[in-house]
Design a protein around this motif. Structure first.
Motif, PDB file in Angstrom:
ATOM      1  N   LEU A 106       0.826  -1.209   0.000  1.00  0.00           N
ATOM      2  CA  LEU A 106       0.000   0.000   0.000  1.00  0.00           C
ATOM      3  C   LEU A 106       0.863   1.263   0.000  1.00  0.00           C
ATOM      4  N   SER A 107       1.981   1.242   0.705  1.00  0.00           N
ATOM      5  CA  SER A 107       2.883   2.399   0.691  1.00  0.00           C
ATOM      6  C   SER A 107       3.378   2.688  -0.715  1.00  0.00           C
ATOM      7  N   ALA A 108       3.739   1.633  -1.427  1.00  0.00           N
ATOM      8  CA  ALA A 108       4.201   1.810  -2.808  1.00  0.00           C
ATOM      9  C   ALA A 108       3.083   2.367  -3.683  1.00  0.00           C
ATOM     10  N   GLN A 109       1.848   1.868  -3.480  1.00  0.00           N
ATOM     11  CA  GLN A 109       0.715   2.400  -4.244  1.00  0.00           C
ATOM     12  C   GLN A 109       0.514   3.883  -3.943  1.00  0.00           C
ATOM     13  N   LEU A 110       0.534   4.245  -2.675  1.00  0.00           N
ATOM     14  CA  LEU A 110       0.312   5.641  -2.301  1.00  0.00           C
ATOM     15  C   LEU A 110       1.405   6.545  -2.851  1.00  0.00           C
ATOM     16  N   ASP A 111       2.650   6.082  -2.815  1.00  0.00           N
ATOM     17  CA  ASP A 111       3.745   6.884  -3.375  1.00  0.00           C
ATOM     18  C   ASP A 111       3.525   7.138  -4.862  1.00  0.00           C
ATOM     19  N   SER A 112       3.137   6.099  -5.580  1.00  0.00           N
ATOM     20  CA  SER A 112       2.899   6.223  -7.009  1.00  0.00           C
ATOM     21  C   SER A 112       1.715   7.143  -7.292  1.00  0.00           C
ATOM     22  N   LEU A 113       0.659   7.000  -6.508  1.00  0.00           N
ATOM     23  CA  LEU A 113      -0.524   7.843  -6.679  1.00  0.00           C
ATOM     24  C   LEU A 113      -0.211   9.302  -6.366  1.00  0.00           C
ATOM     25  N   GLN A 114       0.587   9.531  -5.351  1.00  0.00           N
ATOM     26  CA  GLN A 114       0.973  10.898  -5.017  1.00  0.00           C
ATOM     27  C   GLN A 114       1.738  11.544  -6.165  1.00  0.00           C
ATOM     28  N   LEU A 115       2.634  10.783  -6.789  1.00  0.00           N
ATOM     29  CA  LEU A 115       3.436  11.328  -7.879  1.00  0.00           C
ATOM     30  C   LEU A 115       2.599  11.677  -9.106  1.00  0.00           C
ATOM     31  N   CYS A 116       1.425  11.055  -9.248  1.00  0.00           N
ATOM     32  CA  CYS A 116       0.586  11.406 -10.400  1.00  0.00           C
ATOM     33  C   CYS A 116      -0.596  12.287  -9.980  1.00  0.00           C
ATOM     34  N   GLY A 117      -0.500  12.915  -8.815  1.00  0.00           N
ATOM     35  CA  GLY A 117      -1.424  13.984  -8.458  1.00  0.00           C
ATOM     36  C   GLY A 117      -2.697  13.575  -7.751  1.00  0.00           C
TER      37      GLY A 117
ATOM     38  N   ASN B 211      -5.226  13.212  -4.936  1.00  0.00           N
ATOM     39  CA  ASN B 211      -5.313  13.967  -3.674  1.00  0.00           C
ATOM     40  C   ASN B 211      -6.384  13.451  -2.718  1.00  0.00           C
ATOM     41  N   ALA B 212      -6.971  12.292  -3.011  1.00  0.00           N
ATOM     42  CA  ALA B 212      -7.955  11.696  -2.103  1.00  0.00           C
ATOM     43  C   ALA B 212      -7.974  10.188  -2.303  1.00  0.00           C
ATOM     44  N   ILE B 213      -8.005   9.455  -1.194  1.00  0.00           N
ATOM     45  CA  ILE B 213      -8.090   7.998  -1.228  1.00  0.00           C
ATOM     46  C   ILE B 213      -9.409   7.576  -0.587  1.00  0.00           C
ATOM     47  N   LEU B 214     -10.158   6.727  -1.299  1.00  0.00           N
ATOM     48  CA  LEU B 214     -11.378   6.144  -0.767  1.00  0.00           C
ATOM     49  C   LEU B 214     -11.034   4.704  -0.394  1.00  0.00           C
ATOM     50  N   PHE B 215     -10.894   4.468   0.905  1.00  0.00           N
ATOM     51  CA  PHE B 215     -10.304   3.232   1.424  1.00  0.00           C
ATOM     52  C   PHE B 215     -11.403   2.333   1.983  1.00  0.00           C
ATOM     53  N   GLN B 216     -11.553   1.152   1.392  1.00  0.00           N
ATOM     54  CA  GLN B 216     -12.635   0.250   1.778  1.00  0.00           C
ATOM     55  C   GLN B 216     -12.351  -0.376   3.138  1.00  0.00           C
ATOM     56  N   VAL B 217     -13.269  -0.134   4.094  1.00  0.00           N
ATOM     57  CA  VAL B 217     -13.063  -0.620   5.452  1.00  0.00           C
ATOM     58  C   VAL B 217     -14.226  -1.480   5.960  1.00  0.00           C
ATOM     59  N   ARG B 218     -15.318  -1.572   5.197  1.00  0.00           N
ATOM     60  CA  ARG B 218     -16.455  -2.405   5.609  1.00  0.00           C
ATOM     61  C   ARG B 218     -17.110  -2.960   4.354  1.00  0.00           C
ATOM     62  N   ALA B 219     -16.877  -4.243   4.069  1.00  0.00           N
ATOM     63  CA  ALA B 219     -17.375  -4.846   2.837  1.00  0.00           C
ATOM     64  C   ALA B 219     -18.604  -5.710   3.061  1.00  0.00           C
ATOM     65  N   GLU B 220     -18.719  -6.305   4.252  1.00  0.00           N
ATOM     66  CA  GLU B 220     -19.830  -7.230   4.501  1.00  0.00           C
ATOM     67  C   GLU B 220     -20.109  -7.334   6.012  1.00  0.00           C
ATOM     68  N   GLY B 221     -20.411  -6.204   6.627  1.00  0.00           N
ATOM     69  CA  GLY B 221     -20.650  -6.197   8.060  1.00  0.00           C
ATOM     70  C   GLY B 221     -19.413  -6.554   8.850  1.00  0.00           C
ATOM     71  N   ASP B 222     -18.242  -6.246   8.285  1.00  0.00           N
ATOM     72  CA  ASP B 222     -16.957  -6.570   8.883  1.00  0.00           C
ATOM     73  C   ASP B 222     -16.129  -5.308   9.005  1.00  0.00           C
ATOM     74  N   ALA B 223     -14.852  -5.425   9.321  1.00  0.00           N
ATOM     75  CA  ALA B 223     -14.060  -4.213   9.538  1.00  0.00           C
ATOM     76  C   ALA B 223     -12.601  -4.426   9.178  1.00  0.00           C
ATOM     77  N   LEU B 224     -12.031  -3.429   8.504  1.00  0.00           N
ATOM     78  CA  LEU B 224     -10.588  -3.332   8.316  1.00  0.00           C
ATOM     79  C   LEU B 224     -10.062  -2.224   9.227  1.00  0.00           C
ATOM     80  N   TYR B 225     -10.554  -2.240  10.432  1.00  0.00           N
ATOM     81  CA  TYR B 225     -10.150  -1.314  11.490  1.00  0.00           C
ATOM     82  C   TYR B 225     -10.588  -1.939  12.803  1.00  0.00           C
TER      83      TYR B 225
ATOM     84  N   MET C  72      -3.798   4.099   7.378  1.00  0.00           N
ATOM     85  CA  MET C  72      -4.087   4.746   6.098  1.00  0.00           C
ATOM     86  C   MET C  72      -4.359   6.234   6.274  1.00  0.00           C
ATOM     87  N   VAL C  73      -5.062   6.614   7.327  1.00  0.00           N
ATOM     88  CA  VAL C  73      -5.300   8.038   7.582  1.00  0.00           C
ATOM     89  C   VAL C  73      -3.968   8.767   7.728  1.00  0.00           C
ATOM     90  N   GLU C  74      -3.082   8.199   8.518  1.00  0.00           N
ATOM     91  CA  GLU C  74      -1.769   8.828   8.732  1.00  0.00           C
ATOM     92  C   GLU C  74      -0.972   8.909   7.433  1.00  0.00           C
TER      93      GLU C  74
END
Length: 504
Positions: free
Chosen positions: A54-65, A67-81, A110-112
């Motif tokens: 994910l760090s590599a993805q974010l670095d690449s995304l930052q370099l191409c401008g 400015n917002a990430i929509l990060f999936q944290v609840r797909a089926e009544g579950d949590a990635l937090y 991811m927020v940080e």
């Protein structure tokens, strides 16, 4: 390697030539990307390996401008937090209810990471799906296990019954928990409301309708009202808990099909699945009521697609759904597979971007999906970086949430001939606090124009800036400059500028 470099040079040269007549990049534009979990990209990886990916993805995304990430944290009544209510997601660890091995909290991380890169982070949840077809076992603390009476099954899916008030309350509790414990910039929901219809499979909610019609004469209007009530409640909740937090939706790309095959207020000249009639999601009503703060229809088709033409759809959304900021969901891979109808030597990226930027109410794009951008098919990421995102962008304004600008920075000065430094403006309320700063640079006799993005060196959360540290600074010969610094609050309201002259 030399052949690859030559090919990339020729591609960029091609795009440069064909984009030379395009308008300058806007100063304010939403440039988002979805990072999903349901594609299985985390499965089989350790937390350390996921963070590295994910760090590599974010670095690449930052370099191409981006400015917002929509990060999936609840797909089926579950949590990635670390949820107070729901089990850890199987999409993260392989088994629902099993926590990451090292205690990692992906959303906090991811927020940080996003904020360190000057990106917004929106927590992306699915409010209705309780189990996908492919999930075989649910954790003992999953809502469908604890309260099976609140769930109905549809074609292998478990759905939180939209008719039940207790499900609306529960979803709001989940969102409030996220808001209270994470510094997210937005809450985001996708296109899954009532389940996508399957021929021959009836929705098992007729008895609920008969038991509580609430004055509705048909079940379709009743279902839409069920969803409306949740959207309204989420809007009210978010405003009360964190008024600066944005609430956005990314609906399926077709609102309704026009009954006469011509774009009009009732629908677009299309013939596909409909939000209004098939998913019972009245997006236009939510925009008109102000229940959502931004709208990202997933216009994933290409220009010329018979059933759902990209050009037809973006013009429809622009014309009939512009009372809240409107961004367009882009399918990266499908776009680069399509042929520009006006230029057989090009894929459709340029045509799509030039079209949407010509439409008054469209204020940005969101890329489906982040990893596809990083993979750079058809040099998509390269063209974003070199052209469409070649200058930084502030977020679009949302005066319906807040329009008060923060105070000016103070004590701006040049330290050691190399570093600008300043102090943050004072504030009384969180809404007025400066969160980021914009650095502008103008040559000695250059016209001062803060509406143009061309003079933005960087957007930073630091209170100092090293001259020459950004690409625009490095590319310009040494001479006298005037630098300006402005402050941005959480909603990117911008303060008045403060200037300092620099001789280099």
């Amino acid at each position: 390697m030399k052949r690859q470099s030559l090919f990339l040079f020729l591609v960029v040269l091609f795009f440069s030539f064909h984009l030379s007549a395009s308008a300058a990049n806007p100063k304010r534009e939403f440039r988002g990307a979805w990072i999903q979990c349901v594609n299985g990209q985390y499965i089989g990886k350790t937390p350390s390996q996921i963070r590295s990916m994910l760090s590599a993805q974010l670095d690449s995304l930052q370099l191409c401008g981006i400015n917002a990430i929509l990060f999936q944290v609840r797909a089926e009544g579950d949590a990635l937090y670390r949820s107070s209510y729901e089990p850890w997601s199987r999409y993260l660890t392989g088994t629902q209810g099993t926590a990451p091995a090292d205690g990692w909290d992906p959303l906090a991380w991811m927020v940080e990471q996003c904020h360190n890169r000057q990106m917004e982070c929106h927590a992306w949840i699915n409010p209705y799906r309780a189990k996908t077809k492919f999930t075989k076992a649910l954790a003992i603390n999953h809502a469908a296990v604890r309260h099976p009476e609140r769930i109905f099954e549809y074609d292998g899916l478990y759905i939180f019954n939209p008719a039940l008030p207790e499900n609306r309350v529960y979803t709001c509790m989940v969102v409030e928990d996220i808001l209270n414990r994470y510094d997210v910039d937005g809450i985001h929901i996708d296109d899954y409301f009532y389940p996508y219809p399957v021929p021959g499979v009836d929705m098992p909610d007729w008895d609920y309708y008969l038991a509580d019609r609430r004055g509705f004469d048909n079940i379709a209007d009743w279902r839409r009202d069920n969803v409306n009530l949740l959207i309204r409640d989420l809007h009210l909740l978010i405003r009360s808990v964190k008024p600066w937090c944005k609430f956005g939706v990314s609906p399926f790309g077709i609102y309704r099909n026009s009954p006469d095959g011509v774009n009009n207020k009732k629908g677009s000249a299309t013939s596909g699945t409909q939000n209004y009639d098939d998913l019972y999601a009245d997006i236009v009503l939510w925009v008109e009521k102000g229940w959502v703060d931004y709208n990202i229809p997933q216009v994933y088709w290409n220009i010329g697609t018979k059933a759902a033409d990209y050009e037809v759809l973006v013009k429809w959304w622009n014309d009939y759904c512009g009372k809240r900021p409107l961004f367009i969901g882009q399918d990266v891979e499908r776009t680069v597979k399509g042929i520009d109808p006006h230029n057989p030597n090009s894929h459709q990226m340029m045509a799509k971007y030039n079209l949407q930027r010509s439409l008054r109410n469209i204020k940005g794009s969101c890329q489906w999906y982040a990893a596809a951008v990083v993979n750079n098919p058809g040099n998509y990421r390269t063209v974003l970086a070199q052209h469409y995102h070649s200058t930084p962008a502030l977020q679009p304004l949302m005066p319906f949430i807040d329009s008060k600008a923060p105070g000016k920075v103070t004590k701006l000065k040049l330290r050691g001939h190399t570093t600008l430094e300043w102090q943050a403006p004072k504030y009384k309320k969180e809404m007025d606090r400066a969160r980021q700063y914009v650095i502008y640079r103008f040559a000695k006799h250059e016209k001062i124009d803060f509406l143009s993005a061309e003079h933005i060196m960087t957007i930073t959360s630091d209170t100092e800036y090293t001259l020459g540290s950004s690409a625009p600074d490095k590319l310009t010969p040494a001479k006298d400059y005037v630098y300006f610094v402005t402050a941005l609050d959480r909603l990117h309201n911008e303060s008045k500028p403060v200037k300092v002259k620099v001789k280099r």
